[in-house]
Enzyme design. Structure first.
Site, PDB file in Angstrom:
ATOM      1  N   ASP A 158       0.865  -1.179   0.000  1.00 30.12           N
ATOM      2  CA  ASP A 158       0.000   0.000   0.000  1.00 30.12           C
ATOM      3  C   ASP A 158       0.905   1.233   0.000  1.00 30.12           C
ATOM      4  O   ASP A 158       1.592   1.506   0.982  1.00 30.12           O
ATOM      5  CB  ASP A 158      -0.874  -0.042   1.268  1.00 30.12           C
ATOM      6  CG  ASP A 158      -1.869   1.101   1.336  1.00 30.12           C
ATOM      7  OD1 ASP A 158      -1.629   2.141   0.693  1.00 30.12           O
ATOM      8  OD2 ASP A 158      -2.884   0.945   2.041  1.00 30.12           O
ATOM      9  N   HIS A 159       0.900   1.951  -1.099  1.00 30.25           N
ATOM     10  CA  HIS A 159       1.843   3.061  -1.253  1.00 30.25           C
ATOM     11  C   HIS A 159       1.491   4.266  -0.379  1.00 30.25           C
ATOM     12  O   HIS A 159       2.270   5.216  -0.249  1.00 30.25           O
ATOM     13  CB  HIS A 159       1.919   3.481  -2.722  1.00 30.25           C
ATOM     14  CG  HIS A 159       3.246   4.075  -3.107  1.00 30.25           C
ATOM     15  ND1 HIS A 159       4.112   4.634  -2.188  1.00 30.25           N
ATOM     16  CD2 HIS A 159       3.862   4.195  -4.307  1.00 30.25           C
ATOM     17  CE1 HIS A 159       5.185   5.087  -2.799  1.00 30.25           C
ATOM     18  NE2 HIS A 159       5.063   4.823  -4.082  1.00 30.25           N
ATOM     19  N   ARG A 160       0.309   4.231   0.270  1.00 33.11           N
ATOM     20  CA  ARG A 160      -0.001   5.299   1.224  1.00 33.11           C
ATOM     21  C   ARG A 160       0.836   5.123   2.488  1.00 33.11           C
ATOM     22  O   ARG A 160       1.075   6.070   3.224  1.00 33.11           O
ATOM     23  CB  ARG A 160      -1.491   5.249   1.629  1.00 33.11           C
ATOM     24  CG  ARG A 160      -2.454   5.578   0.498  1.00 33.11           C
ATOM     25  CD  ARG A 160      -3.871   5.303   0.919  1.00 33.11           C
ATOM     26  NE  ARG A 160      -4.053   3.908   1.331  1.00 33.11           N
ATOM     27  CZ  ARG A 160      -5.195   3.424   1.805  1.00 33.11           C
ATOM     28  NH1 ARG A 160      -6.241   4.204   1.945  1.00 33.11           N
ATOM     29  NH2 ARG A 160      -5.289   2.152   2.133  1.00 33.11           N
TER      30      ARG A 160
END
Ligand code: CAO
Length: 428
Positions: free
Chosen positions: A400-402
């Site tokens: 999850d790039h967040r």
């Protein structure tokens, strides 16, 4: 008791009450919008000229009001009301000054003893034809337009039910409710897949999806819609690991490659706690877990099930292997309980027994990463002098790039290689 009245409207003509923005019992703030009036050429939003509790409404939608007419009674609060009278600019003068405030023109008038205090609107803004939508000739008061703007609703899509085809607050609200029910069909909402009669192209048959497949479909849709995902691919030399695994097998101890990966992965998650976290609902913080449970995707006749192996960091590879085999068997038999599939912090999906060189596993929130294993194969590797045969395991780490940056993911997959290439690193 205080009476709220209209300001001087600048003419003898009356305006229709088209919206009442307050109700009895409301605590009114100074200059809060109270009524929307419509005359032939303008819409007027009347701000409260005093603060207090509304005790009585003296008007209803459809009534006609003129200058100085009373429209509500108020129990004034401690805040001193502004009692100066004002005059609404006449219509010619407002044509070029649509949001201009009218200046007070008279000083306060002493009220007779025993009479209710009369507080007139001190400011108003007049927007000649401002509520007329050029494109579709839509009528809506400023409050309704503000609400529609806040909710991202295009007024042209809303069905009007008010007087003279005027769009009311309730119309905007019921439009939004309708959209939510339908799953949204306008603007940026996700378009529905077109319904196609496939029988026009050839014979077909329909099979109903079982509950496992339906649950997977829901979870995958949610994951793909909500998580910005990236997949980091890497290759890990497991030549020595495989030799060790084979030697265990020769001694009668059959251990799955996945059990070794579970152990090494737990060490990586300990080293990189972000991978053992979840994003808080409001996106403001990370919830870091101090427990470490890992789900393993199992291919079953009913579909994909993900039993969770608990406390992976504390367990030996042999114990992990035992848990894995038991859980996988229970999954295939359809004997897993809901609790067996809950609490996972991370997931492993191994397709190595089937084949393939890489894939992009989907991160399922609230987890922030998933590890895919593909088929390990012998490959020629240059050792500086010659090519030697090495067993290479392809891995696919989706994250999850967040929550996780690309550099962190690359370091994580290199750390996994460090542990798997030489298992002795795990005990260091
Ligand atoms: N590379 C090369 N060969 C591999 C391998 C790999 N990464 N992983 C397994 N194999 C080979 C091994 O030869 C293994 O046999 P041995 O261990 O006896 O040598 C054989 O394939 C069978 O492996 P397996 O994957 O079936 O069994 P496992 O115990 O290693 O894994 C489980 C258990 C539950 C992960 C597996 O049975 C399974 O269900 N995998 C599918 C998961 C899945 O569907 N993922 C997709 C999810 S998204 O749709």
């Amino acid at each position: 008791m205080t009476q709220l009245t209209l300001p001087d409207m600048g003419s003898d003509s009356k305006a229709d009450v088209i919206e009442i923005l307050i109700k009895e019992g409301d605590d009114l703030a100074l200059e809060q919008s109270t009524l929307v009036l419509e005359s032939e050429k303008a819409t007027i939003e009347v701000p409260a000229s005093a603060a207090g509790k509304v005790t009585k409404l003296l008007v209803k939608v459809g009534d006609q009001l003129g200058s100085f007419d009373a429209y509500a009674e108020l129990e004034a609060s401690a805040v001193a009301p502004n009692t100066s009278k004002s005059k609404v600019p006449n219509k010619q003068s407002t044509a070029n000054a649509s949001t201009e405030f009218a200046a007070p023109v008279e000083s306060p008038v002493a009220k007779p003893v025993g009479e209710p205090e009369v507080v007139q609107a001190t400011q108003t803004w007049v927007q000649p034809n401002a509520d007329l939508d050029d494109e579709a000739e839509l009528y809506a008061g400023p409050a309704v337009r503000r609400l529609a703007r806040e909710l991202g609703v295009a007024l042209k899509d809303v069905k009007a039910t008010g007087m003279r085809n005027r769009i009311q607050k309730e119309d905007v609200q019921s439009f939004v409710k309708q959209q939510l029910k339908q799953g949204g069909s306008s603007g940026l909402a996700i378009p529905k897949t077109p319904e196609i009669d496939f029988s026009q192209f050839g014979p077909i048959r329909e099979e109903r999806l079982n509950n496992v497949k339906k649950a997977t479909a829901k979870a995958m849709t949610l994951a793909n819609l909500t998580v910005p995902q990236v997949t980091q691919f890497d290759q890990i030399d497991i030549t020595e690991l495989e030799q060790f695994r084979q030697s265990l097998a020769e001694r009668g101890e059959k251990v799955s490659l996945v059990a070794f990966v579970l152990k090494a992965l737990a060490c990586c998650m300990r080293d990189f706690p972000t991978f053992n976290s979840s994003l808080s609902q409001d996106g403001e913080s990370l919830i870091i877990k101090e427990y470490l449970h890992v789900g393993v995707a199992v291919d079953t006749p009913k579909g994909l099930l993900v039993p969770v192996i608990r406390d992976v960091l504390q367990k030996s590879v042999l114990k992990l292997n035992q848990n894995l085999q038991e859980m996988a068997e229970q999954a295939r038999q359809g004997n897993l309980s809901l609790a067996d599939m809950q609490g996972g912090c991370f997931t492993i999906s191994s397709l190595g027994g089937i084949g393939g060189t890489a894939f992009t596993p989907i991160v399922t929130p609230p987890q922030v990463a998933i590890l895919g294993l593909s088929k390990a194969e012998m490959q020629p590797k240059w050792n500086g002098e010659s090519f030697i045969a090495r067993l290479i395991l392809p891995i696919s780490l989706s994250y999850d790039h967040r929550v996780i940056d690309g550099a962190e993911a690359a370091r994580f997959s290199r750390r996994l290689a460090y542990y798997l290439q030489d298992l002795r690193n795990i005990i260091m």
